[in-house]
Design a protein around this motif. Structure first.
Motif, PDB file in Angstrom:
ATOM      1  N   VAL A 191     -16.092 -22.498  21.313  1.00  0.00           N
ATOM      2  CA  VAL A 191     -17.472 -21.689  19.895  1.00  0.00           C
ATOM      3  C   VAL A 191     -17.307 -20.488  20.243  1.00  0.00           C
ATOM      4  N   LEU A 192     -17.448 -19.241  19.585  1.00  0.00           N
ATOM      5  CA  LEU A 192     -18.128 -17.356  19.661  1.00  0.00           C
ATOM      6  C   LEU A 192     -19.401 -17.862  18.823  1.00  0.00           C
ATOM      7  N   GLU A 193     -20.590 -17.684  19.374  1.00  0.00           N
ATOM      8  CA  GLU A 193     -21.968 -17.470  18.483  1.00  0.00           C
ATOM      9  C   GLU A 193     -22.370 -16.003  19.057  1.00  0.00           C
ATOM     10  N   PRO A 253     -15.604  -8.318  21.852  1.00  0.00           N
ATOM     11  CA  PRO A 253     -15.111  -8.582  23.165  1.00  0.00           C
ATOM     12  C   PRO A 253     -13.735  -9.297  23.296  1.00  0.00           C
ATOM     13  N   LEU A 254     -13.192 -10.139  22.307  1.00  0.00           N
ATOM     14  CA  LEU A 254     -12.101 -10.974  22.533  1.00  0.00           C
ATOM     15  C   LEU A 254     -10.792 -10.050  21.993  1.00  0.00           C
ATOM     16  N   SER A 255      -9.335 -11.078  22.673  1.00  0.00           N
ATOM     17  CA  SER A 255      -8.221 -10.933  21.519  1.00  0.00           C
ATOM     18  C   SER A 255      -8.183 -11.511  20.082  1.00  0.00           C
ATOM     19  N   ASP A 256      -6.807 -11.282  19.784  1.00  0.00           N
ATOM     20  CA  ASP A 256      -6.191 -11.835  18.125  1.00  0.00           C
ATOM     21  C   ASP A 256      -6.503 -13.027  18.409  1.00  0.00           C
ATOM     22  N   ALA A 257      -7.012 -14.031  17.430  1.00  0.00           N
ATOM     23  CA  ALA A 257      -7.097 -15.561  17.459  1.00  0.00           C
ATOM     24  C   ALA A 257      -6.739 -16.152  18.727  1.00  0.00           C
ATOM     25  N   SER A 258      -8.092 -16.194  19.353  1.00  0.00           N
ATOM     26  CA  SER A 258      -8.583 -16.821  20.479  1.00  0.00           C
ATOM     27  C   SER A 258      -9.753 -17.518  20.615  1.00  0.00           C
ATOM     28  N   VAL A 259     -10.451 -17.860  19.441  1.00  0.00           N
ATOM     29  CA  VAL A 259     -11.427 -19.132  19.289  1.00  0.00           C
ATOM     30  C   VAL A 259     -11.184 -19.677  17.956  1.00  0.00           C
ATOM     31  N   ASP A 260     -11.862 -21.233  18.517  1.00  0.00           N
ATOM     32  CA  ASP A 260     -11.465 -21.932  17.543  1.00  0.00           C
ATOM     33  C   ASP A 260     -12.920 -21.740  15.916  1.00  0.00           C
ATOM     34  N   ALA A 261     -13.852 -21.239  16.642  1.00  0.00           N
ATOM     35  CA  ALA A 261     -14.681 -21.603  15.493  1.00  0.00           C
ATOM     36  C   ALA A 261     -16.023 -20.161  16.248  1.00  0.00           C
ATOM     37  N   VAL A 262     -16.629 -19.788  14.902  1.00  0.00           N
ATOM     38  CA  VAL A 262     -17.392 -18.840  15.427  1.00  0.00           C
ATOM     39  C   VAL A 262     -18.190 -19.316  14.120  1.00  0.00           C
ATOM     40  N   ARG A 314     -12.549 -12.958  11.635  1.00  0.00           N
ATOM     41  CA  ARG A 314     -11.134 -13.296  11.074  1.00  0.00           C
ATOM     42  C   ARG A 314     -10.413 -13.194  11.925  1.00  0.00           C
ATOM     43  N   ARG A 315     -10.444 -11.477  12.816  1.00  0.00           N
ATOM     44  CA  ARG A 315      -9.684 -11.863  13.854  1.00  0.00           C
ATOM     45  C   ARG A 315      -9.361 -11.837  14.994  1.00  0.00           C
ATOM     46  N   VAL A 316     -10.300 -12.679  15.594  1.00  0.00           N
ATOM     47  CA  VAL A 316     -10.627 -13.281  16.339  1.00  0.00           C
ATOM     48  C   VAL A 316     -10.213 -15.019  16.516  1.00  0.00           C
ATOM     49  N   LEU A 317     -10.376 -15.251  14.825  1.00  0.00           N
ATOM     50  CA  LEU A 317     -10.239 -16.645  15.066  1.00  0.00           C
ATOM     51  C   LEU A 317      -8.994 -16.921  14.902  1.00  0.00           C
ATOM     52  N   ARG A 318      -8.683 -18.430  14.911  1.00  0.00           N
ATOM     53  CA  ARG A 318      -7.216 -18.676  15.577  1.00  0.00           C
ATOM     54  C   ARG A 318      -6.880 -19.126  13.602  1.00  0.00           C
ATOM     55  N   PRO A 319      -6.114 -19.463  13.663  1.00  0.00           N
ATOM     56  CA  PRO A 319      -5.480 -20.167  11.922  1.00  0.00           C
ATOM     57  C   PRO A 319      -5.930 -21.451  11.952  1.00  0.00           C
TER      58      PRO A 319
END
Length: 225
Positions: free
Chosen positions: A50-52, A109-118, A141-146
Motif C-alpha cells: 500500500v502506498l499512502e 518516486p516509484l516504478s510503473d505497476a509497483s503497488v497494489d493499492a493507494v 494510475r501509473r504506479v498501480l498494478r492492473p
C-alpha cells in the motif's frame, strides 16, 4: 505552475511543518474511518503493498501495517514522517513501514505497476490546482498494478467552509491557515475516467463537521486474448 501557485504551496508546506511540530500526533493514534474501510477493500482485493499519500504523522499508515500490509508512507513534511517512523518502531511494525518525503506535485518516486493499492485521506483536496490533481491521479494510475485499488477522500462543495475565508481561485479556499480545494462531483467523475468507479460515499468528520466523499476506484485488470 504559476508563481502564485508556488507561493501558496510553500506557505502550506511551512504551515504543516509548524503544525506537526507544535502538535505531535495531532490526529491521535486511532485510524481514520476511511482507512479502516480502505483496509477491508484492499484485503478483499488481495493487496499486499500500500502506498499512502499525505500520511502525516502516520495514524493510518500504522493501521495498515498492523493489518499486515507493507506500507510506503509519503508526505511533504519531514516532521510528520519522523513522528511516523518513531511510532512504527514503538508499535513493532517498523519492518513493514517505509517513509519518503515527497511533494505530490512531482512524479511519484516509484516504478510503473509497483503497488497494489493507494490511499489518500484529504490529500487530493489540499492546495492543489485541478490540473495538478489530474496529474497526480495519472501518477497513481501509473504506479498501480492492473486491478489495483485507489481509495481517496476529499472535502466537497457542500462543506461549511466552502467559499469561506480567502479564495485562491479554482475552488481553493483558505480558512484558519489551511487551504482546501473543495471538490464538485464532476471532478470526481473526471478523475475516474478509464477506471471502474466503485463507490462515492458521503461522510462527515470532526466537530464542524467536515463534509467529505470517500471515493473508491479500481484499475481494469489486464485483458487476456
Amino acid at each position: 505552475m504559476s508563481k502564485s501557485d508556488d507561493e501558496l504551496a510553500e506557505v502550506q508546506r511551512a504551515h504543516w511543518q509548524q503544525t506537526y511540530g507544535d502538535h505531535p500526533g495531532m490526529y491521535g493514534e486511532e485510524p481514520s474511518e476511511p482507512a479502516v474501510r480502505a483496509a477491508a477493500v484492499f484485503g478483499a482485493a488481495g493487496a499486499r503493498e500500500v502506498l499512502e499519500l499525505g500520511a502525516g504523522h502516520g495514524r493510518d499508515a500504522l493501521y495498515f501495517a498492523r493489518q499486515g500490509f507493507s506500507v510506503l508512507a509519503t508526505d511533504f513534511s519531514p516532521v510528520g514522517l519522523e513522528q511516523l517512523s518513531e511510532a512504527a518502531g514503538a508499535q513493532g511494525v517498523a519492518v513493514r513501514v517505509a517513509t519518503a518525503v515527497h511533494d505530490v506535485r512531482e512524479p511519484l518516486p516509484l516504478s510503473d505497476a509497483s503497488v497494489d493499492a493507494v490511499f489518500a485521506h484529504m490529500l487530493l483536496c489540499m492546495a492543489l490546482s485541478t490540473q495538478e490533481i489530474h496529474a497526480l491521479v495519472a501518477e497513481v494510475r501509473r504506479v498501480l498494478r492492473p486491478g489495483g485499488v485507489f481509495v481517496y477522500t476529499v472535502r466537497h462543495i457542500g462543506d461549511a467552509h466552502y467559499q469561506a475565508g480567502t479564495g485562491h481561485g479554482d475552488d481553493i479556499w483558505e480558512h484558519g491557515g489551511f487551504a482546501v480545494h473543495f471538490f464538485p462531483r464532476d471532478l470526481v467523475d473526471d478523475l475516474a475516467e478509464g477506471w471502474t468507479l466503485d463507490e462515492v460515499a458521503a461522510f462527515e468528520e470532526g466537530g464542524l463537521p467536515r463534509r467529505l466523499w470517500r471515493v473508491t476506484q479500481t484499475l481494469p485488470p489486464v485483458s487476456t486474448p
